[in-house]
Design an enzyme around this catalytic site. Structure first.
Site, PDB file in Angstrom:
ATOM      1  N   LYS A  80       0.914  -1.321  -0.171  1.00  0.00           N
ATOM      2  CA  LYS A  80      -0.034   0.015   0.151  1.00  0.00           C
ATOM      3  C   LYS A  80       0.732   1.323   0.045  1.00  0.00           C
ATOM      4  CE  LYS A  80      -3.942   2.122   2.447  1.00  0.00           C
ATOM      5  NZ  LYS A  80      -4.916   1.689   3.652  1.00  0.00           N
ATOM      6  N   SER A 155      -9.821   1.938   2.739  1.00  0.00           N
ATOM      7  CA  SER A 155      -8.778   2.757   2.045  1.00  0.00           C
ATOM      8  C   SER A 155      -7.754   1.476   1.162  1.00  0.00           C
ATOM      9  CB  SER A 155      -8.069   3.617   2.758  1.00  0.00           C
ATOM     10  OG  SER A 155      -7.117   3.057   3.666  1.00  0.00           O
ATOM     11  N   SER A 179      -9.972  -0.481   7.084  1.00  0.00           N
ATOM     12  CA  SER A 179      -9.234  -0.029   5.833  1.00  0.00           C
ATOM     13  C   SER A 179      -8.669  -1.402   5.202  1.00  0.00           C
ATOM     14  CB  SER A 179      -8.366   0.932   5.948  1.00  0.00           C
ATOM     15  OG  SER A 179      -9.120   2.143   5.746  1.00  0.00           O
TER      16      SER A 179
END
Lengths: 492, 108
Positions: A80, A155, A179
């Protein structure tokens, strides 16, 4: 070999191929790079593909196959884009960090590399991890591989979409209020948020420090176990990282012990607004567990409906403080101004997107004098009640089972829609994050081609039981791992 | 939506946050933030008088690091990410305004 042959693979299967010389790390990396090329214009999971360096690293490994393979030897991993990678851009999905290349590796990245993994690329995310749809990224949204019209969750939407579509075998994400688990649920993969403090946050861009935790996104529970063994454990660079040894698979109870676990089902997690198909799927799983003679008990977490409000106060307050560092001085964007103050204003106004600005303002308000007691202090007190709820429930059971999300993957946010509706999507993932508890989302079935996520929550540092039940369920449900075909639309 | 934060208050908070909002943005935030903040009032249902706040989670005593000098990471590398540097320092625009500076000088 073809990428679809890896559909049901876990790390051990790749290692077997390496040992039998059926494939080299370079050939494997090339297959994933090809898959990324095929998929990226459809789903946009990556912000940066580390093509050259990944090939070089794989080539080096290909030339030197050791007798004993390190836990992640030769395997590509997606990261990420809020986790620092030395020499590789780390943007947090924000214009503020568009040109930021960290001079160091996050502890988790260092540990992945040490275990033999190859960095494949950086994945898309909601800006500064603020969102549940990967729509707030400054570099364009990620699309759900099962249905491009829908969001992949967020996210960590890029990480989940890349693992779902087999553009990467596994990925790192981060979870502040859901997330990792929510996008994992929307993409039909495994998402593990370990206990707060299980994994170092050093080098992970801070959003809300008392809640942020690195999470793991994998296709199989087995791989989440291996990854957790590699990245967890004490880190001198993060004082909030618990001073305990890394997780070990010996902590996972034997299958016969799993049957003795008591599973609690909190009644507050089945409200009237819950999508019917989700309720049905979770209940089907509970029935199957009963058939396996696992005891299911109903429990209550009475402050669940207050958790979300408390979370948004606390998370926004911490974010407003953490994001004060983006001032155009040390790194990141600078927009020149007439003087220092003017430079601050111009930099922050241009660098941050709307959702981030909104949360900074909300957090600044909650922390400002005169409102501190009314908002931030109250938020922290409710957090205590949420924790106490869990403590009480865990007096009656070992693990909890809930839905991960109240709905199936939804359509992108339309203008003028109540912003609170979006926040409601986090209602089942936020409470355990506030209490710092390990939680995992596992795919438990499909409804018209869309995955349904089931969440397991455990006591602090009892990832062993959590993963044990997840392994048991994965075997019991025997669902095929996803392999979406990147169709233009899924209307047929 | 109930108005908890006035437009004036919102402007002030944006100033403190070092954010410039256009009139249109301000109006949008006014609605969104009041929408969210008015829901926070739900917490008033709870009796929180004797509840201690949770500001962070710690499962054990925070560890101390040894008080020994160590080489820092980065050095030159760290400066590479800066928008402007000179002689190994970060450069920022003028902090003290010219007039202020002159007044200061006169006082000295």
């Amino acid at each position: 070999m073809k990428i679809e042959e890896f559909r049901d693979f876990s790390i051990g299967d790749y290692h077997r191929l390496f040992k039998d010389k059926e494939i080299s790390p370079l050939e494997l990396v090339n297959l994933f790079l090809e898959r990324i090329k095929e998929g990226e214009d459809k789903i946009h999971a990556f912000l940066f593909v580390n093509e050259e360096k990944a090939k070089d690293e794989a080539q080096k490994k290909a030339e030197n196959l050791p007798d004993e393979l390190l836990p992640l030897w030769g395997l590509p991993v997606a990261i990420k884009d809020n986790i620092c990678t030395r020499g590789i851009p780390t943007t947090c999905g924000s214009k503020m960090l568009e040109n930021f290349t960290p001079p160091y590796d996050a502890t988790v990245v260092e540990r992945l590399k040490k275990a033999g993994a190859i960095i494949l690329g950086k994945t898309n995310m909601d800006e500064f991890a603020m969102g549940s749809s990967t729509q707030t990224s400054a570099f364009g949204p990620t699309y759900n591989p099962f249905d491009r019209r829908r969001v992949p969750g967020g996210s960590s939407g890029g990480s989940a979409a890349s693992v779902c579509s087999l553009e990467a075998p596994f990925a790192l994400g981060s979870d502040t209020g859901g997330s990792v688990r929510q996008p994992a649920a929307f993409c039909g993969v495994v998402g593990l948020r370990p206990t707060y403090g299980r994994i170092s946050r050093y080098g992970v861009v801070s959003f809300a420090s008392s809640l942020d935790q690195v999470g793991l996104i994998t296709r199989k529970v087995e791989d989440a176990i291996t990854l957790l063994e590699v990245v967890s454990g004490k880190d001198d660079k993060d004082s909030t990282c618990a001073p305990y040894p890394p997780f070990g698979r010996s902590e996972i109870p034997a299958p016969e012990e799993i049957r003795k676990l008591k599973v609690g089902v909190p009644r507050e997690y089945f409200p009237s607004g819950l999508e019917k198909v989700i309720k049905t799927k979770i209940q089907e799983v509970l029935e199957k567990l009963k058939e396996e003679e696992i005891e299911i008990v109903e429990v209550s977490l009475p402050h669940t409906s207050y958790a979300l409000e408390s979370y948004y106060i606390v998370a926004a307050a911490e974010a407003s403080s953490n994001l004060a560092r983006y001032d155009g001085v040390v790194y990141g964007l600078r927009v020149e101004g007439e003087n220092l103050q003017d430079m601050y204003f111009k930099t922050r106004t241009l660098g941050f997107g709307r959702e981030v600005k909104k949360r900074i303002i909300l957090g600044t308000y909650a922390l400002s004098s005169g409102y501190y007691d009314e908002y931030y202090l109250k938020g922290m007190k409710v957090r205590t009640l949420v924790r106490q709820d869990f403590e009480e429930a865990f007096g009656k059971c070992d693990l909890l089972i809930t839905p991960t999300t109240p709905s199936l993957p939804f359509f992108p946010e339309k203008k003028g829609r109540d912003p609170y509706e979006m926040y409601l999507n986090d209602m089942f993932t936020v409470p355990s994050a506030m209490a710092g508890l390990p939680s995992l989302s596992l795919n438990c079935g499909y409804d018209e081609g869309l995955p349904v996520g089931l969440q397991i929550i455990g006591r602090p540092f009892e990832e062993g039981k959590l993963l044990g039940l997840a392994l048991f369920l994965e075997k019991l449900l025997a669902l095929p791992s996803p392999f979406p075909l990147f169709k233009e639309d899924n209307n047929e | 939506m109930r108005e908890v934060i006035s437009l004036q208050e919102l402007k002030r908070i944006a100033q403190v946050s070092k954010l410039e909002l256009s009139e249109e943005e301000l109006q949008g935030f006014f609605e969104d933030i009041n929408n969210v903040v008015s829901r926070f009032e739900k917490l008033n249902d709870l009796d929180l008088q004797d509840i201690s706040p949770t500001s962070h989670l710690s499962w054990s005593e925070p560890p101390f690091s040894s008080d020994e000098p160590r080489a820092g990471e980065g050095g030159e590398e760290v400066l590479k990410g800066a928008p402007q540097v000179a002689n190994g320092y970060f450069v920022v625009p003028r902090v003290v305004d010219k007039e202020e500076k002159e007044n200061e000088d006169r006082r000295v």
